[in-house]
Design a protein around this motif. Structure first.
Motif, PDB file in Angstrom:
ATOM      1  N   LEU A   5      -2.694   8.774  -4.974  1.00  0.00           N
ATOM      2  CA  LEU A   5      -2.677  10.054  -4.278  1.00  0.00           C
ATOM      3  C   LEU A   5      -1.846  11.102  -5.003  1.00  0.00           C
ATOM      4  O   LEU A   5      -2.072  12.299  -4.852  1.00  0.00           O
ATOM      5  CB  LEU A   5      -2.167   9.860  -2.847  1.00  0.00           C
ATOM      6  N   SER A   6      -0.857  10.676  -5.808  1.00  0.00           N
ATOM      7  CA  SER A   6      -0.036  11.638  -6.548  1.00  0.00           C
ATOM      8  C   SER A   6      -0.854  12.366  -7.621  1.00  0.00           C
ATOM      9  O   SER A   6      -0.511  13.461  -8.044  1.00  0.00           O
ATOM     10  CB  SER A   6       1.147  10.925  -7.212  1.00  0.00           C
ATOM     11  N   LEU A  25       0.830  -1.211   0.000  1.00  0.00           N
ATOM     12  CA  LEU A  25       0.000   0.000   0.000  1.00  0.00           C
ATOM     13  C   LEU A  25       0.863   1.260   0.000  1.00  0.00           C
ATOM     14  O   LEU A  25       0.598   2.210  -0.734  1.00  0.00           O
ATOM     15  CB  LEU A  25      -0.930  -0.002   1.212  1.00  0.00           C
ATOM     16  N   ALA A  26       1.910   1.257   0.831  1.00  0.00           N
ATOM     17  CA  ALA A  26       2.749   2.449   0.986  1.00  0.00           C
ATOM     18  C   ALA A  26       3.594   2.748  -0.249  1.00  0.00           C
ATOM     19  O   ALA A  26       3.773   3.914  -0.622  1.00  0.00           O
ATOM     20  CB  ALA A  26       3.654   2.297   2.208  1.00  0.00           C
ATOM     21  N   LYS A  27       4.110   1.702  -0.894  1.00  0.00           N
ATOM     22  CA  LYS A  27       5.070   1.913  -1.983  1.00  0.00           C
ATOM     23  C   LYS A  27       4.468   1.852  -3.381  1.00  0.00           C
ATOM     24  O   LYS A  27       5.005   2.458  -4.311  1.00  0.00           O
ATOM     25  CB  LYS A  27       6.207   0.881  -1.876  1.00  0.00           C
ATOM     26  N   GLU A  43      -5.910   4.308   7.110  1.00  0.00           N
ATOM     27  CA  GLU A  43      -5.318   3.219   6.332  1.00  0.00           C
ATOM     28  C   GLU A  43      -5.020   3.618   4.891  1.00  0.00           C
ATOM     29  O   GLU A  43      -4.285   2.921   4.194  1.00  0.00           O
ATOM     30  CB  GLU A  43      -6.262   2.006   6.310  1.00  0.00           C
ATOM     31  N   ALA A  44      -5.625   4.722   4.415  1.00  0.00           N
ATOM     32  CA  ALA A  44      -5.443   5.168   3.033  1.00  0.00           C
ATOM     33  C   ALA A  44      -4.392   6.273   2.938  1.00  0.00           C
ATOM     34  O   ALA A  44      -4.408   7.072   2.006  1.00  0.00           O
ATOM     35  CB  ALA A  44      -6.772   5.648   2.449  1.00  0.00           C
TER      36      ALA A  44
END
Length: 432
Positions: free
Chosen positions: A188-189, A179-181, A201-202
């Motif tokens: 989100l970008s 999720l993070a990478k 969590e998002a």
């Protein structure tokens, strides 16, 4: 668990329970309002192809199964394994729909809006966040599988199956890492998102932090597995692993504080009481393991000095910023480990008494007031790695516009191309 260092001085079961203490989080949840949405109804016009209709129907069915599984979380007999399974079955469906709409944006026309509404399982007070983004639904479903897997790992730990729990927590770390990478950055970008418009969590920083946390928890399970065996532990390795756990917990808090301060403020404060407890506890247990190692290799003075320091580290702090464990007050989450902590302290006192007695009568080694630098561990060891998580490859679904809409779209493109050519020609003639 026998260790012949004296009468009844083998490490107690309470030590295993204490080192494997874990706090469970809720799973994210779907609001009652968004439980009624249907892909079949929302894509009724463009989703009439047999393959597409079947895929949308399966997505609706698997989403409903997830909703049903999540509703069990309100009961005491919640099955985290069932929730994780339901989420894992739904994820390929929503991913297939997302990829299909991304590749065929002109044809992805809705008859009825899709409004997804989820609450966070990490935040103390449940509140719902709305979004019409299919990516939001995918992210929160992955987060649900993640937290349910963590819950299943905690269930395995409670049963004493630390080896299985370790596997589950490494899975959780892998999901958080994914999720993070990978998943969150690509979404989100491209989206201007307010800091408080998404569940915890998002958010990238939250997932980065929780990846580190669950690697530390996985290592807790590894240490508990060793302590639970009948064979004598390799104390020097446990010392490094214990310090590694403490460092992972500190890293988790540091990342959350620096990258997601708002999220941190919304998490139950009792959780951070447990974090502080674990950071100091694992550091002290590391010194206890290290002391046992030095006693084995007959470095008696250092062993006694390290054990004394370990016992001191398990004392309750007198001020909020002081050294030692946070005090166990009324209503504290640490009430659950109070008896085990007392038993471990009693065990350490007994070992220290026997060691000091033997040293004063047999070994006559000097006990240093300060432990030499070369006898200390300068850093811990992290053996745990995240288990890789990835989405399955999916096939595109045919989204078919009615003939009149398709013709209108085609003409619209021709007109747009003609207007663009005319504009470029005018710019060329005017010398712009």
């Amino acid at each position: 668990m026998m260790d012949n260092i004296g009468p009844n001085l083998s490490h107690p079961a309470a030590l295993t329970r204490l080192t494997s203490t874990v706090l469970r989080f809720r799973c994210p949840n779907i609001s009652s309002a968004s439980q009624k949405l249907s892909y079949v109804n929302s894509f009724r016009t463009v989703g009439k192809h047999d393959t597409t209709f079947k895929a949308f129907k399966e997505a609706d069915s698997n989403r409903n199964h997830l909703i049903k599984a999540l509703s069990s979380s309100k009961s005491k007999q919640v099955s985290h394994e069932s929730i994780a399974l339901a989420a894992s079955r739904y994820i390929p469906n929503i991913n297939q729909i997302l990829v299909t709409c991304r590749v065929q944006p002109e044809n992805a026309q809705l008859d009825k809006r899709l409004v997804f509404e989820w609450s966070s399982g990490i935040e103390a007070k449940p509140r719902f966040f709305k979004s019409e983004a299919l990516m939001y639904e995918l992210v929160m479903t992955i987060a649900t599988e993640t937290m349910a897997t963590a819950g299943h790992g905690t269930d395995e730990c409670t049963k004493g199956d630390f080896k299985s729990a370790c596997v589950e927590f490494k899975k959780v770390a892998g999901m958080m890492d994914f999720l993070a990478k990978e998943q969150l950055p690509q979404w989100l970008s491209k989206k201007d998102v307010a800091d408080d418009s998404l569940p915890a969590e998002a958010k990238i920083g939250t997932c980065e932090a929780f990846k580190e946390l669950y690697l530390g928890i996985a290592q807790q399970m590894a240490v508990a597995t060793v302590l639970n065996k009948k064979d004598k532990p390799t104390w020097s390795m446990l010392a490094k692993l214990g310090l590694g756990i403490s460092e992972q917990m500190s890293k988790f808090v540091s990342i959350l504080r620096s990258k997601e301060a708002l999220v941190k403020s919304k998490i139950d404060p009792n959780f951070f009481v447990l974090m502080t407890f674990q950071i100091e506890l694992q550091k002290s247990l590391s010194m206890y393991y290290h002391a046992r190692h030095y006693w084995e290799v007959r470095d008696f003075g250092i062993a006694i000095a390290l054990l004394s320091k370990s016992i001191k580290g398990l004392q309750f702090r007198e001020t909020p910023t002081g050294r030692g464990l946070p005090p166990i007050t009324k209503g504290s989450p640490l009430r659950a480990v109070e008896k085990d902590l007392a038993e471990v302290k009693k065990h350490m006192d007994s070992v220290l008494f026997e060691w000091e007695k033997d040293n004063s009568k047999i070994y006559f080694e000097t006990v240093p007031k300060t432990i030499p630098v070369e006898k200390k561990l300068d850093q811990g060891t992290l053996l745990m790695k995240p288990q890789e998580y990835k989405l399955e490859d999916v096939e595109l679904l045919p989204l078919i516009l009615p003939e009149d809409d398709a013709e209108r779209l085609k003409n619209s493109k021709i007109e747009s191309d003609a207007e663009l050519a005319k504009k470029l020609q005018e710019q060329e003639l005017s010398g712009e």
